[in-house]
Structures are given as structure tokens and as C-alpha cells.
Write an enzyme that holds these catalytic residues in place. Sequence first.
Site, PDB file in Angstrom:
ATOM      1  N   TYR A   1       0.871  -1.184   0.000  1.00  0.00           N
ATOM      2  CA  TYR A   1       0.000   0.000   0.000  1.00  0.00           C
ATOM      3  C   TYR A   1       0.901   1.225   0.000  1.00  0.00           C
ATOM      4  CZ  TYR A   1      -3.309   3.511   1.813  1.00  0.00           C
ATOM      5  OH  TYR A   1      -4.073   4.632   1.994  1.00  0.00           O
TER       6      TYR A   1
ATOM      7  N   LYS B   1       5.216   9.570   8.295  1.00  0.00           N
ATOM      8  CA  LYS B   1       5.117   9.055   9.660  1.00  0.00           C
ATOM      9  C   LYS B   1       6.219   9.597  10.579  1.00  0.00           C
ATOM     10  CE  LYS B   1       2.833   4.918   7.864  1.00  0.00           C
ATOM     11  NZ  LYS B   1       1.454   4.891   8.374  1.00  0.00           N
TER      12      LYS B   1
ATOM     13  N   ASP C   1       9.407   2.794  -1.056  1.00  0.00           N
ATOM     14  CA  ASP C   1       8.400   3.468  -0.222  1.00  0.00           C
ATOM     15  C   ASP C   1       8.742   3.162   1.239  1.00  0.00           C
ATOM     16  OD1 ASP C   1       4.747   3.386   0.071  1.00  0.00           O
ATOM     17  OD2 ASP C   1       6.325   4.276   1.311  1.00  0.00           O
TER      18      ASP C   1
HETATM   19  P1  KE4 Z   1      -0.398   8.458   4.428  1.00  0.00           P
HETATM   20  O1  KE4 Z   1      -0.954   9.145   3.223  1.00  0.00           O
HETATM   21  O2  KE4 Z   1      -1.469   7.654   5.186  1.00  0.00           O
HETATM   22  O3  KE4 Z   1       0.376   9.402   5.349  1.00  0.00           O
HETATM   23  O4  KE4 Z   1       0.704   7.400   3.959  1.00  0.00           O
HETATM   24  C1  KE4 Z   1       0.325   6.439   3.005  1.00  0.00           C
HETATM   25  C2  KE4 Z   1       1.286   5.257   3.090  1.00  0.00           C
HETATM   26  C3  KE4 Z   1       2.261   5.126   2.123  1.00  0.00           C
HETATM   27  N1  KE4 Z   1       3.152   4.105   2.153  1.00  0.00           N
HETATM   28  C4  KE4 Z   1       3.123   3.196   3.157  1.00  0.00           C
HETATM   29  C5  KE4 Z   1       4.126   2.090   3.160  1.00  0.00           C
HETATM   30  C6  KE4 Z   1       2.146   3.288   4.183  1.00  0.00           C
HETATM   31  O5  KE4 Z   1       2.129   2.370   5.177  1.00  0.00           O
HETATM   32  C7  KE4 Z   1       1.212   4.336   4.154  1.00  0.00           C
HETATM   33  C8  KE4 Z   1       0.118   4.485   5.192  1.00  0.00           C
HETATM   34  N2  KE4 Z   1       0.019   3.447   6.150  1.00  0.00           N
HETATM   35  C9  KE4 Z   1      -1.310   3.217   6.679  1.00  0.00           C
HETATM   36  C10 KE4 Z   1      -1.292   2.023   7.635  1.00  0.00           C
HETATM   37  N3  KE4 Z   1      -0.591   0.922   7.180  1.00  0.00           N
HETATM   38  C11 KE4 Z   1      -1.828   4.437   7.361  1.00  0.00           C
HETATM   39  C12 KE4 Z   1      -3.022   4.216   8.251  1.00  0.00           C
HETATM   40  C13 KE4 Z   1      -4.295   4.701   7.611  1.00  0.00           C
HETATM   41  O6  KE4 Z   1      -4.445   4.545   6.378  1.00  0.00           O
HETATM   42  O7  KE4 Z   1      -5.140   5.230   8.381  1.00  0.00           O
END
Ligand code: KE4
Length: 428
Positions: free
Chosen positions: A144, A267, A239
Site C-alpha cells: 500500500y 510518519k 516506499d
Molecule cells: P499516508 O498518506 O497515510 O500518510 O501514507 C500512506 C502510506 C504510504 N506508504 C506506506 C508504506 C504506508 O504504510 C502508508 C500508510 N500506512 C497506513 C497504515 N498501514 C496508514 C493508516 C491509515 O491509512 O489510516
Amino acid sequence: MNNSISKEFFIQASKVIPGGVNSPVRACGSVGGEPIFIDRAHGSTLYDVDGNSYIDYVGSWGPMILGHRHPGVIKALEDVLQRGTSFGAPTAMETELASLVIEMVPSVEKIRMVNSGTEATMSALRLARGFTGRDIIIKFDGCYHGHADTLLVAAGSGVATLGIPGSPGVPESVIKNTLSIRYNDMDAFTRVMDEMGDKVAAVIVEPIAGNMGMVMPVAGFHETLRELSTKHGALLIFDEVMTGFRVDRASAQGLLGIVPDISCFGKIIGGGLPVGAYGGRGDIMDHIAPGGPVYQAGTLSGNPLAMAAGIATLKTLARPGFYESMDKLTHRLVQGLIHAASQAGIDFCAAHAGSMAGFFFTKGPVENFDDAKKSDLQRFASFYKGMLERGIYLAPSQFEALFVSAAHTEDDIDKTLEAASDTMKDIV
Ligand code: KE4
């Protein structure tokens, strides 16, 4: 456990916010629960609105590696607040955070701050397409990379949790250039690159996957991605939104010894405030506006509060021994979970890298998304609920990872393993 106020708050939230939450995975739908509303947090502990407390292994989905309300981060924010919150003009703090990342992650020569991981990966892909003049993107099933249209193909995390195959609203025309291959499948990747490598703009991958549960790369996987991307003139994008500064001082690329062309962060580099970033080779990054033709912008990019929290966080992480102690504590947690499952006679496997960990209710090994989906989701849901009842706050989804913070103590781990042992017995 009394959750009456959380339940009432969820009813109110659901009247004005889609699904009652501002991010789908927080709704706890896949484990048949409802969200706990948090009142405050400190160190490794969350306190909900009903007065219950929990040892927190979600850490806001990764950012809170130092624990909640770390004094250095709070002080940095208080200092900035005396000067203002947002200027829409450069500050020296943006240079300081950029320089810290560059010092800690050698593959990054220049870096652009944005406001989320999604923005980071979306911008990195646009940059890769602009730099190479090519359209095709390769990603991996179960990874993701945020919710940008181009990447909502066989995605993990909330998309996997909710069982959404892609998403309505994403036109076929947008995803026709996105190919998704099985994670760790070097043969499939080699076949695709042999067939169309000269049309591939970028290969984007979670170097250690955390959105299909936690899945480690098999030996040779990243070396193959690196070699064939170089051979065919495609850019390799790591990523590191989740793994960045989580699994190693130099992120997953440091742990794995791979040099990507572009890296995406989020993060942890915001220390709990909204920050994303993408960076890499200077010759590539110089293609980004205003110096180059590839456009990307953001009103709050480089926000002073977010920069201050990120700087305070990275400076604390950089201290000698930080990662060794986190790895040791997380190792004890994972080994204890494995032992508890074994004592209960439950099929279970688990792994960790630094303070990022994951487990599945299946014998394993879990090397890709198909393997991950063999996990007993019902048993996961029961385990999640049993641990929550016992004051342990895990991600409400099999397709997520768990995180240990610098604020977690040996006593926290003891309490967690005791709760796990009792819960495993209940769910046999
Ligand atoms: P954000 O747009 O949520 O800040 O980041 C997206 C993203 C991109 N790449 C990786 C590897 C990620 O894990 C994420 C976001 N992670 C999720 C949980 N695995 C965020 C939690 C959520 O979607 O509420």
C-alpha cells in the site's frame, strides 16, 4: 470493559463523518469492533474517553517511535508556537530536517517535504514518469502506497482490510499503466521487465512490507529489482513511509544494503505531525519545480510545527544504541508471542525488523499477499478483541504491522505476553 462514552461518541461522529472516522482502517470493521475514542496518551500508554488504558502497539500507525508526548518533541513544538504556526515561506527548519534525512540516508541527495505519505509516493511517481518520459509503473500485490489513484491497484492496508479490489472512482484509463506483481516473485518480475522493461518508468515497493501484515523480502528480491531497474532504465522507488527510520537509522535501505533512486518518507519524520517527503539522486530531484518541469506543490509543505517535531524526533533516534535496544525489546515480544501460540497449539508465525513487527494465524512462511490471506482472520479478530479487553492496543486488522516505541518498557512487554498467553488459551 466499559466503552459507553466511546460508543456514544462513535454515534455522534457517524452522523457527520463518513463511517465515523477520518481514515477507514480506524473503524475496526474487519475485526467486528467499533473504534475506541482516545482522550490522551503518554509514553507507551493510550487513555480512552471511558478511563481505560492500553499499552499502544499502533503508535498512530508508525509515527510515535519515541512514544507519546516525548519531552523533546513537546518542547520543540512549544518553542515554535512562540513564533507562529505557518508562514507559507521558507524557514531554516526545512533545511535542517532535509539535511538530517540526507545525513542519515546516503541515497538521498535532495528531498522535498509534503504533507502525507500519499503525497510523497504520488509525487515520486510523477517525477519518475517526468524524468524517464515513460508511463508504466510496477507495484506489488499487498503493498500500500497511499490512496493516489495510480496506486490503488491490488493495494494492502485499508484496501485489503476492507476487501476493496481497487476503488470505485478510479478510471480504468488511470490504472491501465499500473502493473501489480506478487511480492517476492522474482521470476514474474523478470518476465515483465524482459517483456516491457524499456517502457517502465518506475518500480515502487515497500522494502519490508507492512500493509499485508508484515512480510520480509526473500533473499535476492531487492537485488533483482535493483539490477533489472538499472538494466532497463527504470527508477527504483523505495516506499519507506513505514520503514523509514523505523527498522534502522538508515531506514530499510540501510538494513538491506540497496540504493534506490527515489525514497518516500512519512510518519516518523513528522514526529506525529503531518509530514511526508520524497528524495533521492540530485539529478532526478532537480526535475521538480521550480527548478525543473515536473510540478508539485503544497500550502503547508514544510510547516514549522511539523518540521520542529520531525527534527526533534530524528535527533533523538540518531543517538548511539537507540536501534539496538528497540530491536532487543521487539525480539523478546515476538518470541514471546510465538511461544504463547505454541503453548496453545495455534498455527502462528511472526517476524520483526527493528521495532516493526507482525504476526499471522497461519503456519507460514508468509512471503506474499496470497500467503497472508491464508491467515485465520476470525482468529485474528478474536485475538484482537481479547488483547483489547486485557489493555493491549493492537492494529484492528490482520493486514497491518505493530510498532514498539522507545517508551515501551520490559514491564510493558511482560504484561503484553501475559495477556497474549491468556488470550491464546481463550481462542483455541
Ligand atoms: P499516508 O498518506 O497515510 O500518510 O501514507 C500512506 C502510506 C504510504 N506508504 C506506506 C508504506 C504506508 O504504510 C502508508 C500508510 N500506512 C497506513 C497504515 N498501514 C496508514 C493508516 C491509515 O491509512 O489510516
